[in-house]
Design a protein around this motif. Structure first.
Motif, short mmCIF file in Angstrom:
data_model
loop_
_atom_site.label_atom_id
_atom_site.label_comp_id
_atom_site.label_asym_id
_atom_site.label_seq_id
_atom_site.Cartn_x
_atom_site.Cartn_y
_atom_site.Cartn_z
N GLN A 36 0.82 -1.21 0.00
CA GLN A 36 0.00 0.00 0.00
C GLN A 36 0.86 1.27 0.00
O GLN A 36 0.32 2.38 0.05
N GLU A 40 -1.71 3.07 4.33
CA GLU A 40 -2.48 2.56 5.46
C GLU A 40 -2.31 3.44 6.71
O GLU A 40 -3.14 3.42 7.60
N SER A 42 -2.42 6.66 6.72
CA SER A 42 -3.19 7.90 6.55
C SER A 42 -4.69 7.69 6.69
O SER A 42 -5.44 8.66 6.68
N HIS A 43 -5.12 6.46 6.83
CA HIS A 43 -6.57 6.23 6.83
C HIS A 43 -7.27 6.85 8.03
O HIS A 43 -8.45 7.18 7.96
N TYR A 44 -6.58 7.06 9.14
CA TYR A 44 -7.20 7.71 10.31
C TYR A 44 -7.63 9.13 9.99
O TYR A 44 -8.54 9.66 10.59
N GLY A 47 -7.23 9.74 4.49
CA GLY A 47 -6.34 9.72 3.34
C GLY A 47 -5.23 10.75 3.44
O GLY A 47 -5.19 11.57 4.36
#
Length: 158
Positions: A36, A40, A42-44, A47
């Protein structure tokens, strides 16, 4: 327990038990699944764009644009992609993981102002004295011990 406090406690425990030295970071991230590209993390924020706007940019905005930017622990170049247009003369990307360095070299292969360096995690060999206007590090130095942080501070003074 507060969710944010719980997350911080878990991250601190993970950091203390897994990543207390450069050698442990090299071992862990050399075997890490980079499929990725670090997205992964940055998803908190929802993005990379949201993370950049909400967390990083507000902290460095007053120093931008900059002629020469150094990113320590560039990973696969996610944050670097945001820094690239803000460095007018040079963008150095450093990392201790060969896979990450190669990813950045591929990502920025057509931009001659971007130089990607494989480093030892404590020195900035390949970067001239008094040649950096802004230093950015996101994620990587939180896993560093005090010896590593002191070594970087000495390097950044030159």
């Amino acid at each position: 327990m507060d969710t944010a406090l719980n997350i911080r406690s878990n991250l601190a425990a993970r950091r203390d038990s897994i990543m207390s030295s450069i050698e442990n970071n090299k071992l862990y991230y050399s075997q890490y699944d980079w499929s990725q590209g670090g997205a992964e993390w940055s998803h908190y924020w929802g993005g990379l764009g949201s993370m950049w706007k909400a967390t990083l940019l507000p902290r460095i905005r007053r120093f931008l644009p900059a002629r020469r930017i150094l990113e320590i622990g560039a990973g696969c170049g996610r944050v670097s992609s945001k820094l690239q247009p803000l460095a007018s003369e040079r963008l150095w990307l450093t990392d201790i993981i060969p896979h990450c360095v190669n990813s950045c070299r591929g990502l920025f292969r057509y931009d001659p102002k971007v130089i990607t360096l494989l480093t030892d995690g404590q020195s900035l060999d390949g970067i001239d004295d008094d040649s950096v206007d802004l230093v950015v590090s996101f994620y990587s130095l939180v896993d560093s011990d005090t010896v590593t942080l002191r070594a970087y501070l000495v390097e950044l003074q030159r």
